[in-house]
Design an enzyme around this catalytic site. Structure first.
Site, PDB file in Angstrom:
ATOM      1  N   ARG A  28      -5.964 -38.887  12.361  1.00  0.00           N
ATOM      2  CA  ARG A  28      -6.884 -38.150  11.503  1.00  0.00           C
ATOM      3  C   ARG A  28      -6.725 -38.622  10.058  1.00  0.00           C
ATOM      4  NH1 ARG A  28      -9.470 -37.016  15.496  1.00  0.00           N
ATOM      5  NH2 ARG A  28      -9.319 -35.062  16.666  1.00  0.00           N
ATOM      6  N   LYS A 401      -3.223  26.443   0.059  1.00  0.00           N
ATOM      7  CA  LYS A 401      -2.562  26.700   1.349  1.00  0.00           C
ATOM      8  C   LYS A 401      -1.859  28.049   1.254  1.00  0.00           C
ATOM      9  CE  LYS A 401      -1.403  21.795   2.041  1.00  0.00           C
ATOM     10  NZ  LYS A 401      -2.196  21.417   3.193  1.00  0.00           N
ATOM     11  N   ASP A 493       5.678  13.168   8.951  1.00  0.00           N
ATOM     12  CA  ASP A 493       4.571  13.634   9.789  1.00  0.00           C
ATOM     13  C   ASP A 493       3.282  12.916   9.415  1.00  0.00           C
ATOM     14  OD1 ASP A 493       3.263  15.044  11.745  1.00  0.00           O
ATOM     15  OD2 ASP A 493       3.158  16.935  10.641  1.00  0.00           O
TER      16      ASP A 493
END
Length: 631
Positions: A28, A401, A493
């Protein structure tokens, strides 16, 4: 061509073949430029190169090293070297040691400031499913030999400018050089207010948009003591001002923290031909001009995105012949001249209407008087109790909350809340304060109008999301988590249900660290249904061992939620089966909307050994790189 730095005829080995044979080796014509190394078909009879067969962008190269000759290699394949990039090693064979040395020296010189340069490499080749040097059978396996420290020590952000390639954003194009970083803020500096601010406490100082202030004290990173031009002193939110000397943040056309999808949505909503804004690129420290045009024959108009590039002399440009010392000068020029873009920049489109969240509702305010809260509607019920949308002092949107009694270790949390309020990042839901003088206690936070990410994925996406949109959501989360990681915070979490989406579509992480204060034993043991089993790694499932690496595992599951548009992980298994099978090696399948590169990020989060998982800083860079490719 004059742009070519080196040219040479080499033998190249095919990268994709599973078995190595003589047919894999072909001559190449290789050409090295400032941007890439490319290889072409070669006609030996005419001595000419023909069609392009492939190329590698220089900025993607991770390693350039010699390779020991293959067993029983013929003479023409003795002088081998390798170019390692995202798709693996490219093996090249030179005709002599001198030619090989010349190319390796030049390539190393040109890529020495690349990010993600490798620390280890394989000195022998990958052949027939095995590394000949270390006998590992995984092609992506880390190298077995340590590189010279000179080649491996350069890190992200120190890349020197290369000659420019001004262009519209396209996949595979090299990145522009890093713009100069703004100077760090300091006491005595003059700042300009980007937003107006009404004092919330007697200690606060009023800010009037576009007026100048002098910084007197910076002991609290979120609230600086300042003086206005009339001699008044008080505390101001630090994210409402920008240093007067720093060019672009004071301009309405600059939309900080806006991604590509959000820019397109805003520009199309404005629907003005030539509407534009300047935003942060998906690459840190880079800037992009987003432009809306009704030309080009596309129904309803289209958005184009142009990188702001930097010349070797440190000047900025969009069109190569038009260089400017500052970005504002560049924008001013293109407001009058298209200069190669689809249109001139005709109309400023801005998202400056809503100021960012402050760390607390005023300096030193963490205990909020509930008499100043107005409850408007219920948003839902979380693990701690009811969540409501309301107003503080009748004008500031907040989420409240209401912690049901017996669900939380309240006193421990109240002490922690004072520290948590100081955490501030555009991809974290801001904690404003708490109401602790009555029961139930309230946690007051920033309100995000598009609600929970999980619901947004399932119901809120009005049309089929693009690959860019999905990855931008993941990028938002990993940037927020990288900030938490830098502050030694563990979420415990992380999941789509614990992320929220604002009006612009930005995703923010919420409820970080709250699971530590849950009193329900079921939540913190693998025996109960409330334990986040589906987002937990083996060390949590078996030993309840939480760390930043267990957050990484959960992030991989969150990505899976995003790319399945909110499906339940391991939906056919119960919790007991999940604990058993994940511990034995079960992993989530590749979602239909996730390509291999995206799925590879997920699986890197799910490695058995916690210390082999990436950290959030590395994940952020990986997601940014992939997002740049998609754009």
């Amino acid at each position: 061509m004059s742009d070519n730095i080196l040219e040479e005829i080499f033998i190249k080995r095919s990268q994709q073949k599973k078995k190595t044979s003589p047919l894999n080796y072909k001559e190449r014509w290789f050409v090295l430029t400032q941007e890439k190394i490319a290889y072409y078909d070669f006609d030996p009879d005419k001595g000419k190169r023909k069609g392009l067969r492939g190329s590698v962008d220089l900025e993607k190269i991770k390693c350039v090293e010699t390779v020991q000759p293959e067993p029983n290699a013929p003479q023409e394949r003795i002088y081998a070297f390798q170019i390692v990039y995202d798709e693996g090693p490219l093996y090249i064979f030179a005709k002599s040691e001198d030619i090989r040395a010349q190319w390796i020296k030049k390539l190393k010189e040109m890529v020495r400031f690349n990010k993600d340069l490798m620390h280890k490499y394989h000195p022998c080749s990958w052949m027939d499913g095995v590394w000949l040097c270390c006998q590992q059978e995984v092609k992506q396996a880390m190298g077995c030999k340590v590189l010279d420290s000179k080649n491996a020590s350069r890190r992200r952000g120190s890349r020197k400018p290369l000659p420019p390639t001004p262009t519209e954003e396209k996949p595979g194009r090299p990145l522009p050089p890093q713009p100069p970083e703004p100077s760090a803020p300091s006491v005595g500096m003059t700042v300009i207010a980007e937003y107006s601010y009404t004092p919330m406490t007697p200690q606060d100082l009023e800010l009037r948009k576009d007026e100048e202030y002098t910084i007197l004290e910076m002991s609290d990173p979120n609230w600086w003591r300042a003086k206005d031009n009339y001699g008044n002193e008080g505390y101001i939110p630090s994210n409402y001002v920008v240093e007067a000397a720093n060019g672009i943040e004071k301009f309405d056309w600059y939309c900080k923290n806006m991604n590509r999808s959000q820019a397109e949505k805003l520009l199309k909503t404005e629907n003005k031909d030539g509407g534009f804004l300047v935003r942060d690129s998906s690459k840190a420290g880079k800037y992009t001009v987003s432009l809306f045009s009704k030309g080009g024959g596309e129904t309803g108009g289209s958005c184009r995105h142009y990188n702001i590039c930097t010349s070797p002399q440190g000047q900025f440009y969009l069109a190569e012949k038009h260089n400017f010392n500052t970005i504002p000068e560049l924008i001013n020029y293109h407001q009058h001249n298209a200069a190669g873009m689809v249109s001139r920049l005709k109309y400023i489109v801005s998202n400056r209407a809503r100021p960012p969240s402050t760390a607390g509702l005023g300096y030193g305010v963490w205990e909020i008087d509930p008499r100043y809260l107005t409850f408007i509607k219920e948003l839902g019920t979380g693990q701690f109790g009811v969540v409501k949308y309301g107003k503080w002092q009748g004008k500031h949107d907040v989420a409240i909350k209401m912690i049901k009694e017996g669900s939380m270790s309240e006193q421990d949390f109240i002490e922690e809340a004072k520290i948590m309020m100081k955490l501030r990042h555009e991809n974290l839901v801001q904690l404003y304060g708490v109401c602790t003088k009555q029961r139930p206690i309230y946690i007051v936070t920033e309100f995000l109008s598009n609600g929970c990410l999980l619901t947004y994925l399932r119901e809120g996406l009005k049309q089929h999301p693009t690959a860019v949109q999905l990855l931008e959501m993941c990028k938002d989360v990993t940037e927020g988590m990288a900030y938490l990681e830098s502050k030694q915070y563990i979420h415990r979490d992380l999941a789509a249900r614990n992320c929220l989406v604002d009006a612009n579509g930005t995703v923010k992480v919420t409820d970080f660290g709250l699971s530590r204060y849950v009193l329900d034993d079921e939540y913190t043991s693998s025996a109960g249904s409330k334990f986040p089993v589906r987002w937990s790694p083996p060390e949590v499932l078996l030993y309840c061992k939480f760390s930043s690496k267990s957050d990484i595992w959960a992030y991989g599951v969150l990505m899976w939620e995003v790319y399945t548009l909110g499906r339940l992980p391991y939906e056919r298994l119960n919790n007991t089966e999940i604990v058993d099978q994940v511990s034995r090696g079960l992993r989530l399948y590749r979602p239909q909307l996730a390509n291999e590169k995206v799925y590879n990020i997920m699986t890197s989060c799910w490695l058995d050994k916690a210390d082999e998982r990436p950290n959030f800083q590395k994940l952020t860079l990986t997601v940014q790189d992939l997002l740049y490719e998609l754009q």
